[in-house]
Write a protein that holds these residues in place. Structure first.
Motif, PDB file in Angstrom:
ATOM      1  N   PHE A 149      -3.804   6.647  -3.494  1.00  0.00           N
ATOM      2  CA  PHE A 149      -4.641   5.590  -2.920  1.00  0.00           C
ATOM      3  C   PHE A 149      -6.118   5.898  -3.147  1.00  0.00           C
ATOM      4  CE2 PHE A 149      -7.281   4.107   0.584  1.00  0.00           C
ATOM      5  CZ  PHE A 149      -7.019   2.748   0.571  1.00  0.00           C
ATOM      6  N   ILE A 150      -6.518   7.152  -2.919  1.00  0.00           N
ATOM      7  CA  ILE A 150      -7.922   7.546  -3.115  1.00  0.00           C
ATOM      8  C   ILE A 150      -8.325   7.388  -4.580  1.00  0.00           C
ATOM      9  CG2 ILE A 150      -9.533   9.490  -3.008  1.00  0.00           C
ATOM     10  CD1 ILE A 150      -8.033  10.427  -0.496  1.00  0.00           C
ATOM     11  N   ARG A 151      -7.421   7.733  -5.488  1.00  0.00           N
ATOM     12  CA  ARG A 151      -7.715   7.533  -6.912  1.00  0.00           C
ATOM     13  C   ARG A 151      -7.958   6.062  -7.222  1.00  0.00           C
ATOM     14  NH1 ARG A 151      -4.014  11.850  -8.114  1.00  0.00           N
ATOM     15  NH2 ARG A 151      -2.260  10.404  -8.116  1.00  0.00           N
ATOM     16  N   LYS A 152      -7.183   5.204  -6.597  1.00  0.00           N
ATOM     17  CA  LYS A 152      -7.321   3.766  -6.858  1.00  0.00           C
ATOM     18  C   LYS A 152      -8.668   3.234  -6.371  1.00  0.00           C
ATOM     19  CE  LYS A 152      -2.351   2.673  -6.744  1.00  0.00           C
ATOM     20  NZ  LYS A 152      -2.271   2.306  -8.166  1.00  0.00           N
ATOM     21  N   ILE A 153      -9.096   3.676  -5.187  1.00  0.00           N
ATOM     22  CA  ILE A 153     -10.385   3.152  -4.705  1.00  0.00           C
ATOM     23  C   ILE A 153     -11.550   3.776  -5.480  1.00  0.00           C
ATOM     24  CG2 ILE A 153      -9.492   2.594  -2.413  1.00  0.00           C
ATOM     25  CD1 ILE A 153     -10.848   5.083  -1.335  1.00  0.00           C
ATOM     26  N   LYS A 154     -11.363   5.017  -5.966  1.00  0.00           N
ATOM     27  CA  LYS A 154     -12.397   5.617  -6.818  1.00  0.00           C
ATOM     28  C   LYS A 154     -12.540   4.846  -8.130  1.00  0.00           C
ATOM     29  CE  LYS A 154     -12.423  10.386  -5.135  1.00  0.00           C
ATOM     30  NZ  LYS A 154     -12.126  11.817  -5.468  1.00  0.00           N
ATOM     31  N   ASN A 155     -11.418   4.272  -8.572  1.00  0.00           N
ATOM     32  CA  ASN A 155     -11.439   3.465  -9.804  1.00  0.00           C
ATOM     33  C   ASN A 155     -11.949   2.044  -9.564  1.00  0.00           C
ATOM     34  OD1 ASN A 155     -10.431   5.581 -11.306  1.00  0.00           O
ATOM     35  ND2 ASN A 155      -8.292   4.944 -11.046  1.00  0.00           N
ATOM     36  N   GLY A 156     -12.239   1.739  -8.296  1.00  0.00           N
ATOM     37  CA  GLY A 156     -12.768   0.417  -7.973  1.00  0.00           C
ATOM     38  C   GLY A 156     -11.715  -0.637  -7.748  1.00  0.00           C
ATOM     39  N   ASP A 157     -10.445  -0.233  -7.607  1.00  0.00           N
ATOM     40  CA  ASP A 157      -9.368  -1.218  -7.409  1.00  0.00           C
ATOM     41  C   ASP A 157      -9.518  -1.980  -6.102  1.00  0.00           C
ATOM     42  OD1 ASP A 157      -8.455  -0.233  -9.757  1.00  0.00           O
ATOM     43  OD2 ASP A 157      -6.598   0.632  -8.987  1.00  0.00           O
ATOM     44  N   HIS A 158     -10.193  -1.359  -5.108  1.00  0.00           N
ATOM     45  CA  HIS A 158     -10.359  -2.018  -3.815  1.00  0.00           C
ATOM     46  C   HIS A 158     -11.268  -3.251  -3.910  1.00  0.00           C
ATOM     47  CE1 HIS A 158     -13.762   0.651  -4.318  1.00  0.00           C
ATOM     48  NE2 HIS A 158     -14.416   0.014  -3.361  1.00  0.00           N
ATOM     49  N   GLN A 159     -11.991  -3.387  -5.012  1.00  0.00           N
ATOM     50  CA  GLN A 159     -12.835  -4.571  -5.199  1.00  0.00           C
ATOM     51  C   GLN A 159     -12.017  -5.779  -5.656  1.00  0.00           C
ATOM     52  OE1 GLN A 159     -15.842  -3.268  -7.955  1.00  0.00           O
ATOM     53  NE2 GLN A 159     -16.891  -1.969  -6.448  1.00  0.00           N
ATOM     54  N   LYS A 160     -10.819  -5.511  -6.165  1.00  0.00           N
ATOM     55  CA  LYS A 160      -9.950  -6.598  -6.631  1.00  0.00           C
ATOM     56  C   LYS A 160      -8.761  -6.835  -5.699  1.00  0.00           C
ATOM     57  CE  LYS A 160      -9.353  -4.420 -10.517  1.00  0.00           C
ATOM     58  NZ  LYS A 160      -8.856  -4.065 -11.871  1.00  0.00           N
ATOM     59  N   TYR A 161      -8.365  -5.796  -4.952  1.00  0.00           N
ATOM     60  CA  TYR A 161      -7.182  -5.896  -4.108  1.00  0.00           C
ATOM     61  C   TYR A 161      -7.511  -5.434  -2.692  1.00  0.00           C
ATOM     62  CZ  TYR A 161      -5.063  -5.909  -8.765  1.00  0.00           C
ATOM     63  OH  TYR A 161      -4.755  -6.181 -10.069  1.00  0.00           O
ATOM     64  N   THR A 162      -6.710  -5.871  -1.746  1.00  0.00           N
ATOM     65  CA  THR A 162      -6.901  -5.446  -0.358  1.00  0.00           C
ATOM     66  C   THR A 162      -6.428  -4.000  -0.187  1.00  0.00           C
ATOM     67  OG1 THR A 162      -4.701  -6.213   0.319  1.00  0.00           O
ATOM     68  CG2 THR A 162      -6.527  -7.793   0.447  1.00  0.00           C
ATOM     69  N   ILE A 163      -6.871  -3.388   0.908  1.00  0.00           N
ATOM     70  CA  ILE A 163      -6.485  -2.006   1.187  1.00  0.00           C
ATOM     71  C   ILE A 163      -4.977  -1.879   1.337  1.00  0.00           C
ATOM     72  CG2 ILE A 163      -6.592  -0.181   2.939  1.00  0.00           C
ATOM     73  CD1 ILE A 163      -9.471  -0.887   3.414  1.00  0.00           C
TER      74      ILE A 163
END
Length: 253
Positions: A202-216
């Motif tokens: 999960f942390i890798r995904k938000i570091k990659n900016g995925d949280h800007q396209k998808y919800t937590i």
């Protein structure tokens, strides 16, 4: 007359023994039932990576309810009350039993015993000094290192239904051996290890900016969690912060 009295005396003794057996069987059943259930609850985290849907509280209620019915049968002399309580118990048991997830599914959990550690490939293993650990511990450490490679390369923890058995099959070893390797080497159980990997994902995904396209919560499900409650609880246990606090603290916007 003496003959009749003698027979009645023997009959009374038999009745006392029979009644004592009934009381004893009830005590043994309820005690063993509770012990088995408590042991299973303790073992859940050694076998399953998600335990939220594995709720056996209904079995605890069933044991308690059956105990009450047992007491009613023994001490209440009203047949209507006895049969009524029995009928309620059967209906209750049927409803909660059928409503449980996979309670009637049959799963093959057999796995061939694996005793020869030498058959495991040493290609990716880091060297282990036999002087630091005994031979058995060194072999467990090698298995654990092999497991970490599989977790990193294949990411089986993304499967929300991942079980210890699944990883044991990948490693071609017995579940008991794998569980011992995890416990002895990492000082964690299977549940803790897998959910730490999910939090890392999960942390890798938000570091990659995925949280800007998808919800937590979407990212949590994509990381292998099967519920919001499980994600929040494990995330806070591992990082010391809630997901929202973590993102603010680390300035992920």
């Amino acid at each position: 007359m003496k003959l009749i009295e003698g027979r009645l005396s023997g009959y009374d003794t038999a009745q006392i023994i029979k009644l004592a057996g009934i009381y004893l069987s009830g005590i043994i059943y309820f005690s063993l039932g509770l012990v088995k259930l408590i042991r299973f609850k303790k073992k859940q985290k050694e076998v399953f990576s998600n335990i939220e849907q594995i709720n056996f509280n209904w079995l605890l209620y069933q044991i308690i309810f059956l105990c009450l019915v047992w007491i009613i049968i023994l001490f209440v002399k009203d047949d209507k009350f006895i049969f009524g309580s029995g009928a309620v118990f059967i209906l209750w048991l049927g409803y909660f039993g059928i409503s449980q997830v996979n309670v009637f599914s049959k799963q093959d959990i057999r796995l061939e015993s694996y005793n020869d550690f030498s058959e495991i490939s040493n290609e990716h293993f880091e060297p282990v000094e036999e002087n630091d650990m005994g031979p058995a511990s060194a072999r467990l450490a090698k298995i654990y290192q092999h497991l970490l490679i599989i977790l990193e390369e294949e990411k089986p923890y993304l499967n929300a239904e991942l079980k210890l058995l699944d990883l044991a099959r990948l490693l071609q070893i017995h579940t008991n051996v794998l569980s011992k390797a995890i416990n002895a080497t990492s000082k964690k159980n299977f549940y803790e290890l897998i959910n730490e990997k999910r939090v890392e994902e999960f942390i890798r995904k938000i570091k990659n900016g995925d949280h800007q396209k998808y919800t937590i919560i979407t990212l949590a499900y994509d990381s292998g969690f099967n519920s919001k409650a499980s994600f929040n609880r494990n995330f806070k246990r591992i990082t010391g912060m809630s997901p929202t606090e973590f993102m603010v603290h680390k300035e992920f916007k």
